[in-house]
Design a protein around this motif. Structure first.
Motif, PDB file in Angstrom:
ATOM      1  N   ALA A   1       0.828  -1.199   0.000  1.00 17.01           N
ATOM      2  CA  ALA A   1       0.000   0.000   0.000  1.00 17.01           C
ATOM      3  C   ALA A   1       0.866   1.254   0.000  1.00 17.01           C
ATOM      4  O   ALA A   1       0.636   2.183  -0.772  1.00 17.01           O
ATOM      5  N   PHE A   2       1.877   1.258   0.853  1.00 14.84           N
ATOM      6  CA  PHE A   2       2.703   2.456   0.942  1.00 14.84           C
ATOM      7  C   PHE A   2       3.369   2.756  -0.393  1.00 14.84           C
ATOM      8  O   PHE A   2       3.316   3.864  -0.905  1.00 14.84           O
ATOM      9  N   ILE A   3       3.994   1.749  -0.953  1.00 18.06           N
ATOM     10  CA  ILE A   3       4.736   1.991  -2.190  1.00 18.06           C
ATOM     11  C   ILE A   3       3.794   2.361  -3.333  1.00 18.06           C
ATOM     12  O   ILE A   3       4.063   3.272  -4.110  1.00 18.06           O
ATOM     13  N   SER A   4       2.656   1.680  -3.403  1.00 18.55           N
ATOM     14  CA  SER A   4       1.705   2.018  -4.473  1.00 18.55           C
ATOM     15  C   SER A   4       1.270   3.463  -4.368  1.00 18.55           C
ATOM     16  O   SER A   4       1.223   4.187  -5.354  1.00 18.55           O
TER      17      SER A   4
ATOM     18  N   MET B   1       0.647 -19.757  -4.068  1.00 18.21           N
ATOM     19  CA  MET B   1       1.318 -18.552  -3.628  1.00 18.21           C
ATOM     20  C   MET B   1       0.378 -17.692  -2.807  1.00 18.21           C
ATOM     21  O   MET B   1      -0.110 -16.671  -3.233  1.00 18.21           O
ATOM     22  N   THR B   2       0.130 -18.172  -1.612  1.00 18.27           N
ATOM     23  CA  THR B   2      -0.831 -17.463  -0.781  1.00 18.27           C
ATOM     24  C   THR B   2      -0.351 -16.068  -0.436  1.00 18.27           C
ATOM     25  O   THR B   2      -1.134 -15.171  -0.272  1.00 18.27           O
ATOM     26  N   SER B   3       0.955 -15.920  -0.308  1.00 19.82           N
ATOM     27  CA  SER B   3       1.441 -14.626   0.149  1.00 19.82           C
ATOM     28  C   SER B   3       2.394 -14.044  -0.875  1.00 19.82           C
ATOM     29  O   SER B   3       3.552 -14.387  -0.884  1.00 19.82           O
ATOM     30  N   PRO B   4       1.872 -13.203  -1.715  1.00 22.04           N
ATOM     31  CA  PRO B   4       2.714 -12.667  -2.776  1.00 22.04           C
ATOM     32  C   PRO B   4       3.815 -11.799  -2.205  1.00 22.04           C
ATOM     33  O   PRO B   4       3.562 -10.955  -1.358  1.00 22.04           O
ATOM     34  N   PRO B   5       5.030 -12.019  -2.642  1.00 23.59           N
ATOM     35  CA  PRO B   5       6.134 -11.197  -2.182  1.00 23.59           C
ATOM     36  C   PRO B   5       6.055  -9.797  -2.772  1.00 23.59           C
ATOM     37  O   PRO B   5       6.491  -8.849  -2.178  1.00 23.59           O
ATOM     38  N   THR B   6       5.492  -9.697  -3.945  1.00 19.00           N
ATOM     39  CA  THR B   6       5.228  -8.374  -4.489  1.00 19.00           C
ATOM     40  C   THR B   6       3.752  -8.360  -4.812  1.00 19.00           C
ATOM     41  O   THR B   6       3.194  -9.395  -5.134  1.00 19.00           O
ATOM     42  N   PRO B   7       3.142  -7.225  -4.717  1.00 17.63           N
ATOM     43  CA  PRO B   7       1.694  -7.173  -4.796  1.00 17.63           C
ATOM     44  C   PRO B   7       1.108  -7.806  -6.046  1.00 17.63           C
ATOM     45  O   PRO B   7       0.116  -8.498  -5.968  1.00 17.63           O
TER      46      PRO B   7
ATOM     47  N   VAL C   1      10.238  -2.922 -20.195  1.00 14.49           N
ATOM     48  CA  VAL C   1      10.734  -4.218 -19.735  1.00 14.49           C
ATOM     49  C   VAL C   1      11.468  -4.055 -18.411  1.00 14.49           C
ATOM     50  O   VAL C   1      11.236  -4.786 -17.455  1.00 14.49           O
ATOM     51  N   TRP C   2      12.320  -3.053 -18.356  1.00 13.73           N
ATOM     52  CA  TRP C   2      13.108  -2.814 -17.139  1.00 13.73           C
ATOM     53  C   TRP C   2      12.181  -2.648 -15.936  1.00 13.73           C
ATOM     54  O   TRP C   2      12.387  -3.268 -14.896  1.00 13.73           O
ATOM     55  N   SER C   3      11.160  -1.823 -16.116  1.00  9.81           N
ATOM     56  CA  SER C   3      10.334  -1.513 -14.948  1.00  9.81           C
ATOM     57  C   SER C   3       9.409  -2.677 -14.580  1.00  9.81           C
ATOM     58  O   SER C   3       8.907  -2.731 -13.466  1.00  9.81           O
ATOM     59  N   GLY C   4       9.204  -3.614 -15.508  1.00  9.49           N
ATOM     60  CA  GLY C   4       8.318  -4.725 -15.190  1.00  9.49           C
ATOM     61  C   GLY C   4       9.050  -5.963 -14.690  1.00  9.49           C
ATOM     62  O   GLY C   4       8.419  -6.982 -14.411  1.00  9.49           O
ATOM     63  N   MET C   5      10.394  -5.856 -14.583  1.00  9.82           N
ATOM     64  CA  MET C   5      11.166  -7.021 -14.165  1.00  9.82           C
ATOM     65  C   MET C   5      10.785  -7.562 -12.785  1.00  9.82           C
ATOM     66  O   MET C   5      10.669  -8.776 -12.616  1.00  9.82           O
TER      67      MET C   5
ATOM     68  N   PRO D   1      13.353  -1.746  -9.145  1.00 11.12           N
ATOM     69  CA  PRO D   1      12.444  -0.966 -10.000  1.00 11.12           C
ATOM     70  C   PRO D   1      11.028  -0.880  -9.437  1.00 11.12           C
ATOM     71  O   PRO D   1      10.329   0.096  -9.650  1.00 11.12           O
ATOM     72  N   TRP D   2      10.655  -1.919  -8.685  1.00 18.32           N
ATOM     73  CA  TRP D   2       9.306  -1.912  -8.148  1.00 18.32           C
ATOM     74  C   TRP D   2       9.115  -0.838  -7.089  1.00 18.32           C
ATOM     75  O   TRP D   2       8.047  -0.268  -6.940  1.00 18.32           O
ATOM     76  N   ALA D   3      10.193  -0.542  -6.359  1.00 19.70           N
ATOM     77  CA  ALA D   3      10.083   0.452  -5.301  1.00 19.70           C
ATOM     78  C   ALA D   3      10.229   1.872  -5.828  1.00 19.70           C
ATOM     79  O   ALA D   3      10.067   2.821  -5.091  1.00 19.70           O
TER      80      ALA D   3
END
Lengths: 431, 280, 317
Positions: free
Chosen positions: B205-208, C6-12, C190-194, C137-139
């Motif tokens: 949530a924070f990052i989004s 994958m009950t708990s996604p490491p990235t959203p 592509v870079w940002s979707g890695m 890139p995700w952050a």
């Protein structure tokens, strides 16, 4: 369970009841100004050079001191986002009271009913100091929808040393012919070494084409408001063709610069890579501030073909029709337009003031140094161009003209195809 | 795949490939850093290099002064924290309800998660703008916060449901048999076990919210209310002014908070979640 | 399929397999008695009000002549917007660019992320570095990603152009010239979707049963064959999910392009979302913009259904 569901549904629908489909605008509840309560008006300024920002803020605070009842708040806007921002601000009822923009874009907002008529509110001195030609650029449906403040002309900055090395004669007269200009560009580029006679930031070419095109009698449009027709003929194609020639035949114009902005080209000029560069007059500021010691730069006389005319597309100040104090806002604009004030702003931006009295002030204060004489002189050639009365011009510029000119300059399409695209495109956006 | 039999040649190939990835992913970041440390003069002379010859911090001062970073940063932080808090508070009970109770809303919610991904924001944003206008929430940070919450909720719910489902119901039943009330079971048994889930959801949530651009672009107009992505995007164009150094500095500063946030929980995230995620 | 729960996604953006697939440990939903409404309402009301309702409204707006203007009345115009759109070359050219963009970015993202995930799954030194870098890139705000790549592509001071100049190949203005602008922004895409693609695939890989691999290796199957015949089939659900989601997200990309090129040069990178945004918020044609959104949705959903159906068939076969 059932009744709870019904309750929830009711809650949601109550909450939704307030949201109608209509896109009309609330706002405008304040009624007329001038009452007892001091009003605060928001002035969205697009000034971006630090000197201009300071000059503008000075004007605001001087006004605020003299007018305790009508306080003006300076709000910083930006040229890059002003179009989208104004559309959303007007629509959302959060538009500033005093709006800075340019005349070519204002007719759209006038047509949508968002702008107040200023004709009753500006003083005679201010009206008289600006030429009728320029007033015409801000008149829509017989209403004065804005006050013209500053004008830009396109000028040629030159590196005197490189011109002289190439044996180019420095023109003495009031104007410089296109043929001589082209020859000078060719003469100065014949050195290889990745040096060119000319760098011209045409990444966003439409404004330049509309304005300098008048040199060759290119007026593109005819008519006013929603009833405007386009005609792209020989006169209109001359300027694009000349530029094309300089890139692909003469090799005197650096093709990379065609995709850049004027500002992006400046470093190349400063480094001596280009002997000349065509720029908006305001770039004299960059030169006077960051030109290296050895660079002897000058502003060349106005370019001339059939005429030296360029389009007057002044920066403007308008008042939102939803402002709670239209009269006060207009009074502030009148104050801003006073010769001394306008001169301060113009000098900050290195632009030509719309008011002739103000131009005199600048000439006096600067003594015409740093190219000011040539820049102010170029202001005499500014006239109203038909594109300003064309309602769909902004959309045509973005969606049709800019890509089409870019493609033509990128040597992707022929001049005939350019003409077709410009014409057909106009018909599709002005439907 | 990681079992023996990897020839030295293959190993070398793998390392070369890995190096290529590191360069592709990392070089732009380094370049951003070097540009931020290079003076405007050097940049305009084309003298930027990966390791700046005479590093300077002047760009950072410039960036803070010119790009309205402090105010925008505060706005971004307020919106992101508020949106994160509200999102977690709302999705925690809702996810519990959806995971534990039989209700038609379960498929509906999951369906909505998918639908909300497919529909382009542009379709929502025009009417949303008009609705928020009725509530006088256009050009306001609370308005932006609400929008962020609403658009993060479906995914947060989805994430959280997974975490709740991972907690064996037997634990709760055992608690109930010991005579603990529903609320006590939730507070003392379920919520503690959900902590990793809350962390993950909060991070998301924070990052989004911190990164969000389009809603801010449409909803926020006053310069004193802009968020960081907004002020950065305006700084880019700044009218032909070549200010790449300051632009890079501003971008770096704007990324730091979400990077820090991210780094703080990254370890836990990847070790805890990844392994937990994979075991069925 | 249940091996990769994958009950708990490491990235959203990781699509968890719906939890009810995990039946084994008795986590069936609906075991508790009672009423879920009080728990759900606080979350559902805002969603209904600020998300579901505007969406319905937006769909409706696509059938009206809604425009910007003071006190302008909106009329229902039926399919008129769509008839106009049929003849709108600019929209279709933007749509075509959007498809080229979405397919290339999704495809390249998948290939690049799969390669990286396979490497990260190996016991290599320095893989922590690659893994961290792949998540960064995700952050980052997409606006910052775009700015960063503008610096990379800058014709005067960017490393790509200066390298090309040093090699005597002349100045390169990748974002500014017609042929290279779209490929250049695709690289950025592509870079940002890695991050999410890599991590999702990595999680999937870690769920693949090692013993099958070992058995195959003993049987003398080479790495490539094992990948083709064991890993890929096992990963299929994950791959289908992540590529579908990536595709949808890529079609809807806005901020990267807005900052990188704003659709230029000459409209070569005018993705449909940016086009619709301009239609609405530059020119004030809300109805037309919403109609564009509707057209996009119909086409995307159609494509997705087609893709998912053909994948599912393949699985069954």
């Amino acid at each position: 369970m059932k009744h709870k569901l019904a309750l929830a549904a009711a809650a949601v629908s109550v909450a939704l009841a307030g949201c109608a489909t209509s896109t009309d605008n609330g706002g405008n509840e304040g009624g007329g100004g001038g009452g007892d309560e001091p009003v605060t008006l928001r002035f969205q300024s697009l000034a971006f050079q630090e000197t201009t920002i300071q000059a503008t803020k000075d004007i605001v605070s001087a006004w605020n001191e003299e007018n305790p009842d009508v306080q003006v708040e300076y709000v910083q806007g930006s040229w890059d986002s002003v179009q989208d921002q104004l559309v959303t601000q007007f629509q959302g009822g959060t538009a500033p009271d005093i709006i800075q923009y340019e005349s070519a874009a204002m007719s759209q907002f006038a047509e949508q009913g968002y702008l107040a008529d200023l004709s009753e509110h500006l003083s005679d001195e201010v009206m008289d100091a600006v030429s009728d030609d320029v007033w015409e650029t801000v008149t829509y449906d017989d209403q004065v929808i804005a006050a013209p403040t500053l004008l830009q002309s396109y000028v040629v900055f030159a590196n005197r040393q490189r011109l002289e090395q190439a044996g180019v004669e420095i023109p003495e007269g009031d104007t410089w012919s296109w043929d001589d200009f082209q020859a000078a560009a060719e003469a100065t580029s014949a050195g290889g070494n990745n040096k060119f006679g000319l760098g011209w930031g045409l990444g966003d070419p439409t404004a330049t084409m509309m304005s300098l095109g008048l040199n060759f009698g290119a007026d593109y449009f005819e008519g006013e408001g929603e009833d405007v027709s386009i005609d792209v003929g020989e006169a209109e194609l001359t300027l694009p063709e000349r530029i094309h020639e300089m890139v692909y035949d003469d090799g005197s114009l650096d093709p990379v610069t065609l995709t850049q902005s004027g500002g992006d080209v400046m470093p190349g000029f400063l480094k001596g890579r280009y002997a000349m560069t065509v720029q908006g007059s305001y770039n004299a500021q960059t030169l006077s501030e960051s030109a290296p010691e050895g660079l002897d730069w000058m502003v060349m006389p106005a370019l001339e073909a059939e005429s030296a005319a360029q389009a007057a597309n002044p920066q403007t100040l308008s008042v939102s029709a939803q402002s709670e104090d239209v009269e006060g806002a207009a009074a502030f604009i009148d104050y801003y337009m006073q010769p001394e004030n306008l001169a301060k702003v113009a000098m900050g931006d290195w632009l030509i003031p719309a008011s002739s009295e103000s131009a005199d002030v600048i000439l006096e204060e600067t003594g015409g140094e740093n190219g000011w004489d040539a820049i102010l002189a170029s202001g005499e050639h500014l006239t109203k161009a038909p594109f300003q009365s064309a309602l769909s011009y902004p959309q045509w510029k973005d969606q049709i003209a800019t890509p089409a000119f870019q493609r033509y300059l990128g040597d992707e399409i022929s001049a005939d195809e350019l003409a077709t695209q410009l014409t057909d495109g106009w018909e599709s956006v002005s439907r | 795949m990681s079992i023996g039999r990897t020839t030295p040649l293959a190993r070398t190939g793998q390392y070369l490939l890995l190096a290529a990835y590191v360069v592709f992913l990392g070089f732009p970041l380094l370049w951003l850093l070097s540009t931020a440390l290079t003076s405007t003069r050097d940049i305009s002379l084309g003298a930027t290099s990966l390791i700046p010859t005479s590093p300077t911090f002047e760009n950072f001062g410039d960036a803070v002064r010119r790009a309205n970073l402090v105010e925008a940063g505060r706005n971004s932080l307020v919106v992101a924290l508020a949106a994160t808090g509200i999102t977690v508070l709302l999705s925690l009970p809702a996810a519990y309800g959806l995971a534990r109770f039989r209700t038609f809303l379960r498929p509906v919610t999951l369906g909505w998660v998918l639908i909300s991904q497919v529909f382009p924001t542009i379709l929502v944003i025009i009417p949303l703008f008009l609705i928020l206008k009725q509530f006088r929430l256009v050009d306001s940070l609370p308005g932006l916060t609400i929008v962020h919450v609403v658009f993060m909720l479906p995914f947060s719910l989805w994430m959280m449901i997974g975490f709740v489902a991972n907690i064996p119901v037997d634990l709760e039943e055992a608690g109930a048999m010991d005579g603990a009330g529903r609320l006590r079971i939730l507070v003392s048994i379920v919520f503690p076990l959900l902590r990793p889930g809350v962390v993950a959801t909060a991070l998301f949530a924070f990052i989004s919210s911190w990164n969000e651009f389009l809603f801010a672009l449409v909803l926020i107009q006053s310069p004193e209310k802009v968020t960081l992505p907004l002020t950065l995007s305006r700084f880019v164009g700044a009218e032909g002014q070549v200010q790449l150094g300051a632009l890079a500095a501003a971008s770096l500063l704007a990324t730091i908070p979400s990077l820090v946030f991210f780094a703080l929980i990254q370890r836990r995230l990847t070790s805890g979640l990844l392994s937990g995620a994979v075991k069925g | 399929m249940t091996t990769t729960q994958m009950t708990s996604p490491p990235t959203p953006p990781v699509p968890p397999t719906p939890p009810d697939k995990a039946g084994a440990r008795g986590r069936k939903p609906g075991r508790l008695k009672g009423d879920a409404w009080p728990l759900l309402l606080p979350a559902l009301i805002p969603i209904a009000l600020f998300s579901v309702y505007p969406l319905l409204q937006g769909i409706y707006l696509g059938f009206t002549d809604s425009r910007a203007g003071l006190n302008r009345v909106t009329h229902f115009t039926g399919v008129e917007n769509y008839q106009d759109l049929m003849g709108n070359d600019l929209f279709w050219s933007s749509f075509r660019i959007g498809m080229i963009w979405a397919f290339s970015v999704t495809g390249l993202q998948f290939v690049a992320a799969m390669g990286l995930a396979l490497l990260l799954h190996q016991d290599l030194r320095l893989r922590w570095l690659a893994r961290t870098l792949s998540l960064v890139p995700w952050a980052m705000p997409p606006v910052v990603v775009a700015i960063m790549w503008r610096l990379m592509f800058d014709p005067n001071s960017g490393p790509i152009s200066t390298t090309s100049q040093a090699l005597g190949l002349g100045q390169l203005n990748l974002l500014g010239s017609f042929e290279t602008a779209l490929p250049a922004v695709i690289v950025v895409g592509v870079w940002s979707g890695m991050p999410h693609t890599t991590i999702t695939l990595l999680a999937g890989l870690q769920g693949v049963d090692d013993s099958v691999h070992e058995a195959a290796a003993v049987d003398g199957a080479g790495a490539w064959r094992r990948f083709r015949h064991i890993t890929l089939p096992e990963l299929r659900p994950v791959i289908v999910a992540i590529t579908s989601l990536n595709f949808v997200w890529n079609v809807n990309t806005f901020d990267l392009i807005y900052v990188l090129t704003n659709g230029g040069p000459g409209g070569r990178t005018m993705l449909p979302m940016l086009f619709a945004y301009n239609e609405a918020f530059r020119y004030g044609n809300f109805g037309t913009a919403a109609a564009m959104g509707n057209v996009m949705v119909v086409i995307i959903v159609g494509m997705l259904l087609f893709y998912l159906r053909s994948r599912l068939k393949e699985t069954k076969a």
